[in-house]
Write a protein that holds these residues in place. Structure first.
Motif, PDB file in Angstrom:
ATOM      1  N   CYS A 155       0.826  -1.225   0.000  1.00  0.00           N
ATOM      2  CA  CYS A 155       0.000   0.000   0.000  1.00  0.00           C
ATOM      3  C   CYS A 155       0.849   1.259   0.000  1.00  0.00           C
ATOM      4  O   CYS A 155       0.417   2.298  -0.469  1.00  0.00           O
ATOM      5  CB  CYS A 155      -0.964  -0.030   1.182  1.00  0.00           C
ATOM      6  SG  CYS A 155      -0.290   0.600   2.746  1.00  0.00           S
ATOM      7  N   GLN A 156       2.034   1.194   0.573  1.00  0.00           N
ATOM      8  CA  GLN A 156       2.980   2.326   0.611  1.00  0.00           C
ATOM      9  C   GLN A 156       2.576   3.460   1.574  1.00  0.00           C
ATOM     10  O   GLN A 156       3.260   4.461   1.640  1.00  0.00           O
ATOM     11  CB  GLN A 156       3.199   2.924  -0.794  1.00  0.00           C
ATOM     12  CG  GLN A 156       3.755   1.945  -1.812  1.00  0.00           C
ATOM     13  CD  GLN A 156       5.246   1.737  -1.661  1.00  0.00           C
ATOM     14  OE1 GLN A 156       6.069   2.605  -1.977  1.00  0.00           O
ATOM     15  NE2 GLN A 156       5.619   0.567  -1.164  1.00  0.00           N
ATOM     16  N   HIS A 157       1.450   3.309   2.285  1.00  0.00           N
ATOM     17  CA  HIS A 157       1.097   4.412   3.192  1.00  0.00           C
ATOM     18  C   HIS A 157       0.825   3.961   4.636  1.00  0.00           C
ATOM     19  O   HIS A 157       0.699   4.790   5.521  1.00  0.00           O
ATOM     20  CB  HIS A 157      -0.101   5.206   2.650  1.00  0.00           C
ATOM     21  CG  HIS A 157      -1.321   4.360   2.369  1.00  0.00           C
ATOM     22  ND1 HIS A 157      -2.069   3.783   3.349  1.00  0.00           N
ATOM     23  CD2 HIS A 157      -1.875   3.975   1.185  1.00  0.00           C
ATOM     24  CE1 HIS A 157      -3.056   3.100   2.796  1.00  0.00           C
ATOM     25  NE2 HIS A 157      -2.960   3.179   1.483  1.00  0.00           N
ATOM     26  N   CYS A 158       0.738   2.677   4.908  1.00  0.00           N
ATOM     27  CA  CYS A 158       0.474   2.251   6.293  1.00  0.00           C
ATOM     28  C   CYS A 158       1.755   2.403   7.126  1.00  0.00           C
ATOM     29  O   CYS A 158       2.829   2.686   6.606  1.00  0.00           O
ATOM     30  CB  CYS A 158      -0.027   0.800   6.321  1.00  0.00           C
ATOM     31  SG  CYS A 158       1.248  -0.436   6.020  1.00  0.00           S
ATOM     32  N   CYS A 185       4.612  -0.010   5.992  1.00  0.00           N
ATOM     33  CA  CYS A 185       5.230   0.407   4.727  1.00  0.00           C
ATOM     34  C   CYS A 185       6.119   1.626   4.940  1.00  0.00           C
ATOM     35  O   CYS A 185       7.215   1.717   4.395  1.00  0.00           O
ATOM     36  CB  CYS A 185       4.165   0.710   3.672  1.00  0.00           C
ATOM     37  SG  CYS A 185       3.415  -0.776   2.977  1.00  0.00           S
ATOM     38  N   CYS A 219       2.932  -5.136   5.392  1.00  0.00           N
ATOM     39  CA  CYS A 219       1.916  -4.145   5.009  1.00  0.00           C
ATOM     40  C   CYS A 219       0.559  -4.514   5.614  1.00  0.00           C
ATOM     41  O   CYS A 219       0.117  -5.658   5.527  1.00  0.00           O
ATOM     42  CB  CYS A 219       1.809  -4.081   3.483  1.00  0.00           C
ATOM     43  SG  CYS A 219       0.476  -2.996   2.919  1.00  0.00           S
ATOM     44  N   ARG A 220      -0.085  -3.531   6.218  1.00  0.00           N
ATOM     45  CA  ARG A 220      -1.392  -3.755   6.863  1.00  0.00           C
ATOM     46  C   ARG A 220      -2.445  -4.208   5.861  1.00  0.00           C
ATOM     47  O   ARG A 220      -3.421  -4.852   6.238  1.00  0.00           O
ATOM     48  CB  ARG A 220      -1.884  -2.473   7.534  1.00  0.00           C
ATOM     49  CG  ARG A 220      -0.962  -1.924   8.607  1.00  0.00           C
ATOM     50  CD  ARG A 220      -1.025  -2.724   9.880  1.00  0.00           C
ATOM     51  NE  ARG A 220      -0.160  -2.150  10.902  1.00  0.00           N
ATOM     52  CZ  ARG A 220       0.095  -2.735  12.064  1.00  0.00           C
ATOM     53  NH1 ARG A 220      -0.439  -3.910  12.354  1.00  0.00           N
ATOM     54  NH2 ARG A 220       0.900  -2.161  12.926  1.00  0.00           N
TER      55      ARG A 220
END
Ligand SMILES: [Zn+2]
Ligand SMILES: [Zn+2]
Length: 349
Positions: free
Chosen positions: A93-96, A99, A107-108
């Protein structure tokens, strides 16, 4: 982009030639020609749906080394001709929080696996490295450092990082007492990496026959787990034990080997274990833990460490068409210590 590889069409069909499309490059994608691909035990598990989540057709392979052939319009890290590698995941996701910490493997929202997974944008099946070409977003490509033998580097992308990550998580360094259970693809890397970090390394084996191999890989000794006297003597003597055995087994003989606050970390078996007696865990505050691969940053650190220390897997090179035979040999643990497919042997049908 039209390409080709080897795929299993069902849990019971052997791998066979398969033509398919790679996506057109997105702005942050690179395309690579696959030069080498390692064969992981999980390739076999997933081709045969041993874990129950396989999506067919399945193109396995997540120990991938190659060269960049094309870059998207916004790619900044790589140029055509660069030696690059791809491991077990190709997106997250690159934003949790995980990450953002560089732990994309945790990753969540779940990372996107290199094969047997679905692209986050299109939902298309992902296809792995048993193929001529691969397209991946640049954030999930690794740089193969100068001087690392491309032909032997591939297994570092799964077997290497899967054993490097717990060594780093549990702060292994000079003087650490590390045990390794199982001397296969993962186990032999655990020995080399732990020794490279300066640890005192013991291979735990059911038979004494692996002693010469263990010492040759850099271990300090072999402890025969069926030797009751030697096992009793070794009690409380380990800070970390890495268990690489990929099938159900019994941990009871090993937990008492841990010192107070010591950890036995499972990196091989995904599924049930034999019934566990918790007494030695409570008495000695010992832990049983699990660990997957590492994040992208840690994977790059591992590759750089291996280049600096000249640590490479022991590989047996095969041709693509030998894959089904290689799977059979893998099943009977008949490989020292990792098969690598020379993708030059893969020609269009
Ligand atoms: Zn793997
Ligand atoms: Zn995430």
């Amino acid at each position: 982009m039209k390409t080709f590889g080897y795929a299993a069409q069902s849990a019971t069909s052997p791998l066979a030639p398969f033509a398919f499309e790679r996506r057109a490059l997105r702005p942050n994608d690179i395309a690579m020609e696959v030069l080498y691909c390692g064969i992981c035990h999980s390739d076999l598990h997933q081709a045969r749906n041993d874990w129950g989540w396989s999506l067919y057709p399945i193109v396995p392979g997540h120990e991938i080394v190659g060269r960049v052939t094309e870059v998207g319009s916004e790619v900044t890290r790589y140029q055509v001709g660069d030696a690059v590698a791809v491991g077990c995941m190709v997106d997250s996701c690159q934003h949790c929080d995980q990450c953002r910490k560089g732990e994309e493997q945790l990753c969540r929202e779940g990372n996107t696996q290199t094969y047997n997974s679905r692209d986050r944008l299109t939902g298309d099946l992902t296809f792995g490295g048993y193929s001529k070409h691969l397209v991946v977003r640049e954030e999930f490509a690794l740089r193969v450092p100068e001087g690392l033998d491309l032909a032997r580097a591939a297994p570092l992308l799964c077997a290497g990082i899967t054993t490097y990550s717990p060594l780093r998580t549990w702060n292994v360094g000079p003087g650490s007492r590390v045990g390794v259970i199982g001397l296969g693809g993962l186990g032999h890397m655990a020995v080399k990496l732990a020794a490279g970090m300066g640890a005192d390394v013991t291979v735990l084996s059911r038979t004494p026959s692996k002693e010469a191999d263990a010492l040759a890989l850099g271990a300090d000794r072999l402890l025969v787990s069926t030797d009751a006297e030697a096992m009793a003597k070794a009690q409380s003597g380990f800070d970390l034990i890495i268990d690489t055995v990929p099938v159900k087994h019994d941990l009871n003989p090993y937990v008492p080997l841990l010192d107070v606050d010591g950890t036995l970390v499972i990196v091989g078996q995904l599924g049930p274990m034999e019934e566990q007696n918790t007494v030695p865990m409570l008495i000695g505050r010992r832990r049983i833990a699990g660990s997957p691969i590492g994040g992208i940053r840690e994977t790059q650190e591992m590759l750089d460490f291996c280049a600096k220390k000249n640590i490479l897997p022991d590989c047996e090179m095969i041709r693509m068409e030998q894959i089904n035979h290689a799977f059979e040999r893998l099943e009977s643990a008949d490989v020292r210590y990792r098969f690598v497919i020379d993708m030059a042997s893969l020609q269009a049908a």
